[in-house]
Design a protein around this motif. Structure first.
Motif, mmCIF file in Angstrom:
data_model
loop_
_atom_site.group_PDB
_atom_site.id
_atom_site.type_symbol
_atom_site.label_atom_id
_atom_site.label_comp_id
_atom_site.label_asym_id
_atom_site.label_seq_id
_atom_site.Cartn_x
_atom_site.Cartn_y
_atom_site.Cartn_z
ATOM 1 N N GLY A 1 -95.490 -74.510 -103.824
ATOM 2 C CA GLY A 1 -96.583 -75.361 -103.148
ATOM 3 C C GLY A 1 -97.653 -74.549 -102.413
ATOM 4 N N ASP A 2 -97.587 -73.061 -102.089
ATOM 5 C CA ASP A 2 -98.498 -72.569 -101.569
ATOM 6 C C ASP A 2 -99.736 -71.950 -102.241
ATOM 7 N N GLY A 3 -99.809 -72.368 -103.488
ATOM 8 C CA GLY A 3 -100.976 -71.938 -104.079
ATOM 9 C C GLY A 3 -100.923 -70.447 -104.881
ATOM 10 N N VAL A 4 -99.838 -69.835 -105.114
ATOM 11 C CA VAL A 4 -99.655 -68.283 -105.696
ATOM 12 C C VAL A 4 -98.880 -68.385 -107.042
ATOM 13 N N ALA A 5 -98.447 -69.353 -107.276
ATOM 14 C CA ALA A 5 -97.344 -69.427 -108.205
ATOM 15 C C ALA A 5 -98.049 -69.133 -109.561
ATOM 16 N N SER A 6 -99.140 -69.720 -110.236
ATOM 17 C CA SER A 6 -99.878 -69.176 -111.447
ATOM 18 C C SER A 6 -100.471 -68.012 -111.294
ATOM 19 N N PHE A 7 -100.786 -67.568 -109.945
ATOM 20 C CA PHE A 7 -101.538 -66.228 -110.001
ATOM 21 C C PHE A 7 -100.708 -65.138 -110.120
ATOM 22 N N ASP A 8 -99.269 -65.594 -109.592
ATOM 23 C CA ASP A 8 -98.244 -64.348 -109.877
ATOM 24 C C ASP A 8 -97.821 -64.271 -111.228
ATOM 25 N N MET A 9 -97.989 -65.504 -112.098
ATOM 26 C CA MET A 9 -97.588 -65.384 -113.469
ATOM 27 C C MET A 9 -98.667 -64.631 -114.261
ATOM 28 N N ALA A 10 -100.098 -64.854 -113.727
ATOM 29 C CA ALA A 10 -100.917 -63.947 -114.540
ATOM 30 C C ALA A 10 -100.889 -62.489 -114.202
ATOM 31 N N ARG A 11 -100.404 -62.080 -113.051
ATOM 32 C CA ARG A 11 -100.487 -60.741 -112.903
ATOM 33 C C ARG A 11 -99.358 -60.101 -113.414
ATOM 34 N N LEU A 12 -98.154 -60.793 -113.519
ATOM 35 C CA LEU A 12 -96.860 -60.485 -114.116
ATOM 36 C C LEU A 12 -96.669 -60.367 -115.793
ATOM 37 N N GLY A 13 -97.938 -61.095 -116.154
ATOM 38 C CA GLY A 13 -97.926 -61.289 -117.684
ATOM 39 C C GLY A 13 -96.964 -62.396 -118.231
ATOM 40 N N VAL A 14 -96.715 -63.436 -117.442
ATOM 41 C CA VAL A 14 -95.774 -64.533 -117.570
ATOM 42 C C VAL A 14 -96.332 -65.726 -118.229
ATOM 43 N N GLY A 15 -96.150 -65.971 -119.123
ATOM 44 C CA GLY A 15 -96.640 -67.336 -119.814
ATOM 45 C C GLY A 15 -96.194 -68.605 -119.301
ATOM 46 N N LEU A 16 -96.550 -69.681 -119.669
ATOM 47 C CA LEU A 16 -96.024 -71.278 -119.352
ATOM 48 C C LEU A 16 -95.275 -71.588 -120.210
ATOM 49 N N ASN A 17 -94.030 -72.072 -119.912
ATOM 50 C CA ASN A 17 -92.945 -72.722 -120.721
ATOM 51 C C ASN A 17 -92.159 -73.850 -120.102
#
Length: 495
Positions: free
Chosen positions: A442-458
């Motif tokens: 909820g702090d606003g970093v989750a999707s940015f972490d996904m992008a830098r780590l190369g993790v997709g949405l599932n």
């Protein structure tokens, strides 16, 4: 090239007038600073500033930028355009760990409908950050480098605002793992000339240049409150930047500075609505005068108020992540452990719900007092993030024992039963990343972490919490939907 509607927003005549006053009026000491109620500069502001002299004018301009970061379009656009926390919430809803119960405000973030070039949300994000950039340029370009230090402070702060805005934009409008030669977004320096898109590498260089100017310039500056930017705030963004682009040595260095601000709270059930919390590095105070009521972060996130969350627009945690939280970890209390029926009061002396609270509903962010009042402060940065940043940066450098200790320093406060990790290598990195997902939910970093780590949405991962119809998506990391398209009005203006 035509005038660019968003990038080349002309400086208001009063902005220029105030800057002139600020630079040529006589100096005077400022004992107190209050920009809580200041949303927009007006002619009356200019008159008052003219009488005050000193750096009052620059303080007003700085306060106006901070107010805009807090308020955004001040409810003039829509209920989901309330500033930086609106962007943070929207970005989290694009991640794997936060879901919505129904399609309402912010639903287009959750189901990826707003990435298209004609989306209102897309327009808001673009215009919001380029307005910040435009106003920061106005200060940067008007203050000579030979000015007194008390004046230069505001120039350094504006370098920070500009860097923060570009850092959001480059990650929202281009893949984080894109090559530096990839076309990205325009860089504007305030000359009102339409600019072509710069490359990823050029934007990254602009961000780091601005951040380092701000950090070095603000070194030793003592701010009056956590609402102001100082060197610790800039260090936090430097840590985020270096972690994003895998400079582990510098990420470790600046994370160490940011995590040293304040201390870790032993209590985690306070609602994260007060700047006075020791964990807070930077945020904005919200008062009855400045609260945007329903167009606010806590209206959408606080389950104990009669806002959108309490009205059956629940924000829930991925049940798979919930199940990873140890039973002895205090952070388990951030989410409803069962379904509560209508009228159940979750926090004493607050609103009696007329809707249910489903299991997994967020209870992390709660603003008080009760019905119809949303005066929770906005927290932009907390020190706990940078314990995790430092731990990851250390682990990436194969400094496992040091990383284990930093992780322990955080988790032992959150969980009395937590013991020093014995994981090493990738297993240790995975443990740190798991705790990032928990601690920073909820702090606003989750999707940015996904992008830098190369993790997709599932979202087809067997989760049991409520998922908005149509949002049960499975998207690859580099899919076009993982970034926003440049808005159509920007493209038309540039061409």
């Amino acid at each position: 090239m035509k005038m660019n509607k968003f990038i080349n927003l002309r400086l208001d005549k009063y902005f220029v007038f105030i800057l002139t006053i600020a630079l040529f009026a006589s100096c005077s000491d400022i004992d107190d600073r209050d920009f809580e109620d200041e949303r927009y500069l007006t002619e009356s502001h200019a008159a008052a500033i003219n009488e005050a002299g000193g750096t009052i004018g620059l303080q007003a301009l700085d306060g106006a930028i901070l107010s805009y970061l807090r308020d955004g379009e001040n409810g003039a656009g829509s209920t989901d355009e309330f500033g930086l926390k609106a962007v943070d919430l929207g970005m989290d809803l694009r991640g794997n760990d936060m879901d919505m119960s129904r399609n309402t405000w912010f639903g287009a973030y959750n189901n990826y409908d707003n990435v298209i070039l004609t989306s209102n949300d897309n327009d808001f994000i673009w215009e919001f950050f380029y307005k910040v950039i435009n106003n920061a340029n106005g200060i940067i370009n008007t203050i000579p480098d030979t000015s007194p230090e008390e004046t230069l402070v505001f120039k350094y702060k504006s370098h920070a605002y500009r860097a923060i805005a570009y850092f959001y934009l480059i990650r929202i409008y281009q893949h984080t793992r894109a090559d530096d030669s990839t076309e990205a977004i325009p860089i504007d320096f305030g000359d009102f000339v339409g600019q072509p898109n710069s490359t990823v590498g050029q934007v990254k260089q602009q961000i780091i240049d601005d951040l380092l100017i701000a950090y070095n310039g603000l070194d030793g500056y003592a701010r009056a409150s956590k609402q102001e930017v100082d060197a610790s705030v800039v260090a936090a963004y430097l840590a985020r930047y270096y972690l994003t682009y895998e400079n582990w040595v510098e990420a470790e260095r600046f994370a160490d500075i940011a995590m040293s601000v304040g201390s870790i709270e032993s209590d985690v059930t306070h609602g994260y609505d007060e700047l006075s919390l020791s964990e807070v590095i930077w945020g904005s105070e919200v008062t009855e005068a400045t609260s945007e009521v329903y167009a606010s972060f806590f209206s959408h996130m606080s389950q104990i108020n009669d806002g959108y969350s309490g009205w059956n627009h629940f924000k829930t945690v991925n049940s798979n992540l919930y199940d990873m939280i140890p039973a002895t970890d205090k952070r388990l209390a951030w989410f409803a452990d069962q379904q509560y029926g209508p009228g159940v009061i979750l926090v004493p002396d607050t609103w009696g719900h007329y809707n249910i609270t489903p299991k997994y509903t967020s209870l992390k962010f709660i603003s008080q007092p009760g019905p119809g009042v949303f005066i929770g402060d906005y927290i932009y940065l907390r020190n706990t993030e940078f314990y995790l940043t430092k731990a990851e940066a250390l682990a990436r450098q194969n400094k496992d024992s040091e990383a284990q200790q930093v992780l322990y320093d955080l988790n032992s406060v959150r969980d009395d039963s937590y013991t020093l990790s014995t994981n090493t290598g990738q297993d240790l990195i995975d443990e740190i990343l798991m705790y990032r997902r928990i601690e920073l939910w909820g702090d606003g970093v989750a999707s940015f972490d996904m992008a830098r780590l190369g993790v997709g949405l599932n979202r087809k991962d067997g989760r049991e919490n409520l998922v908005m119809p149509g949002a049960d998506l499975d998207i690859a990391p580099m899919d076009a939907r993982m970034i926003f398209q440049i808005p159509i009005r920007e493209i038309d203006a540039a061409n």
